[in-house]
Design an enzyme around this catalytic site. Structure first.
Site, PDB file in Angstrom:
ATOM      1  N   ASP A 136     -44.915  25.814 -11.457  1.00 26.37           N
ATOM      2  CA  ASP A 136     -44.480  25.982 -10.468  1.00 26.37           C
ATOM      3  C   ASP A 136     -45.748  27.214  -9.418  1.00 26.37           C
ATOM      4  OD1 ASP A 136     -44.697  28.407 -12.019  1.00 26.37           O
ATOM      5  OD2 ASP A 136     -42.616  28.452 -12.619  1.00 26.37           O
ATOM      6  N   HIS A 138     -47.765  29.939 -10.720  1.00 28.61           N
ATOM      7  CA  HIS A 138     -47.539  30.847 -11.174  1.00 28.61           C
ATOM      8  C   HIS A 138     -49.190  31.465 -11.434  1.00 28.61           C
ATOM      9  CE1 HIS A 138     -46.357  29.712 -15.060  1.00 28.61           C
ATOM     10  NE2 HIS A 138     -47.664  29.788 -14.721  1.00 28.61           N
ATOM     11  N   GLU A 143     -44.065  34.295 -11.470  1.00 29.79           N
ATOM     12  CA  GLU A 143     -42.701  33.398 -11.766  1.00 29.79           C
ATOM     13  C   GLU A 143     -42.889  33.477  -9.930  1.00 29.79           C
ATOM     14  OE1 GLU A 143     -43.594  30.984 -13.234  1.00 29.79           O
ATOM     15  OE2 GLU A 143     -42.583  31.058 -15.364  1.00 29.79           O
TER      16      GLU A 143
HETATM   17  C1  F6R Z   1     -51.829  32.288 -19.107  1.00 23.22           C
HETATM   18  C2  F6R Z   1     -51.146  32.512 -17.909  1.00 23.22           C
HETATM   19  C3  F6R Z   1     -50.339  31.182 -17.010  1.00 23.22           C
HETATM   20  C4  F6R Z   1     -51.254  30.157 -16.982  1.00 23.22           C
HETATM   21  C5  F6R Z   1     -50.741  28.741 -16.861  1.00 23.22           C
HETATM   22  C6  F6R Z   1     -50.969  27.669 -16.953  1.00 23.22           C
HETATM   23  O1  F6R Z   1     -51.694  33.770 -20.068  1.00 23.22           O
HETATM   24  O2  F6R Z   1     -51.557  33.175 -17.660  1.00 23.22           O
HETATM   25  O3  F6R Z   1     -50.686  32.094 -15.764  1.00 23.22           O
HETATM   26  O4  F6R Z   1     -52.540  29.945 -17.033  1.00 23.22           O
HETATM   27  O5  F6R Z   1     -48.812  28.832 -17.379  1.00 23.22           O
HETATM   28  O6  F6R Z   1     -51.549  27.480 -18.341  1.00 23.22           O
HETATM   29  P1  F6R Z   1     -51.857  26.087 -19.192  1.00 23.22           P
HETATM   30  O7  F6R Z   1     -53.049  26.156 -18.909  1.00 23.22           O
HETATM   31  O8  F6R Z   1     -51.314  25.855 -20.344  1.00 23.22           O
HETATM   32  O9  F6R Z   1     -51.324  25.055 -18.366  1.00 23.22           O
END
Ligand code: F6R
Length: 269
Positions: A136, A138, A143
């Protein structure tokens, strides 16, 4: 934004780890901003390899993580503290006292969040911030709709994030709905940011981040306002970028310039 497209996830990790290697060697007491999730795993494996095989020394390094689930003990296998211990800290010579992950179990979140921000400032600010991106858009757990000036605080996870992260838990019900996260404003204060994305599932978010308008609906797009952001993606995550050819051209010139800088006598000119 410098956009680097690598052919696969492994190359993305290697390329990102090189920036960390360079920083830690040039500034041994640097401050690193670290992330969790699947994306940075390869970078951490590469850092561990560099520590073991190439004497990369983390003994003076300070680290700050982006976020933590509320209600999970640091020893919980899905907590981000546990993730960092098992995937990085336990395998390098970082001083445990210099590693910081927000505490998801405190009684007073307001003062703990304020203290986290102060700690970052007291440590000298983050030199290099590693970031993943949610589907999304973030960064950290900021978010859609998060203020682009936000600081460390509690945040409710979006349903898309809860669904995405359910893969690490037994089922979706177990995913905490609340997290402590640094803000977009906190991230924008890092001296340099590296945003990583691997796989086609991130292609829309990357396109919106790099080529879309700056909007609180895609908090990663705020990185367009930062002076030094390097986006490193694989072919899948790059697949929806409209200006891909241009990024490849820029990258060629950057590599040429870097090679010239390494030539003997280059600094005298
Ligand atoms: C984790 C964080 C999140 C992840 C994001 C992507 O510390 O800050 O923003 O970087 O949700 O997650 P993955 O890498 O599991 O797709």
């Amino acid at each position: 934004m410098r956009v680097i497209v690598e052919k696969n996830g492994q190359e993305v990790s290697r390329r990102a780890a090189k920036f960390f290697d360079e920083l830690v060697r040039n500034k041994p007491n640097c401050v690193l901003g670290l992330a969790t999730g699947s994306t940075p795993l390869g970078v951490y494996q590469e850092m561990i390899r560099m520590h073991r095989e190439e004497n990369l020394d983390f003994s003076l390094v300070t680290t700050f993580n982006l976020d933590e689930y509320v209600g999970l003990e640091p020893t919980h296998p899905q907590s981000y503290r546990y993730f960092m211990q098992t995937n990085l800290f336990d395998h390098i010579n970082v001083d445990p006292w210099k590693t910081h992950v927000p505490d998801g179990m405190v009684a007073d979140f307001e003062s703990a969040c304020r203290a986290y921000e102060h700690h970052i400032v007291d440590a000298g600010g983050i030199d290099l911030q590693l970031l993943g991106i949610g589907s999304d858009g973030h960064i950290a757990f900021n978010e859609p709709g998060s203020s682009l000036g936000s600081r460390t605080r509690l945040k409710t996870l979006a349903s898309e994030t809860v669904r995405d992260n359910a893969r690490f838990f037994q089922n979706e019900e177990e995913v905490p709905r609340l997290a402590v996260t640094v803000g977009v404003g906190t991230i924008l204060e890092a001296r340099r940011c590296i945003l990583l994305a691997i796989g086609e599932a991130k292609a829309d978010a990357i396109r919106a981040t790099v080529e879309g308008p700056v909007t609180a609906q895609i908090t990663a797009s705020a990185l367009q306002l930062h002076r030094e952001v390097i986006v490193i993606v694989d072919e899948g995550a790059a697949s929806k970028l409209a200006r891909r050819e241009y990024y490849d051209e820029v990258e060629k010139s950057m590599l040429l310039m870097e090679a010239k800088k390494r030539l003997p006598g280059a600094t005298r000119r």
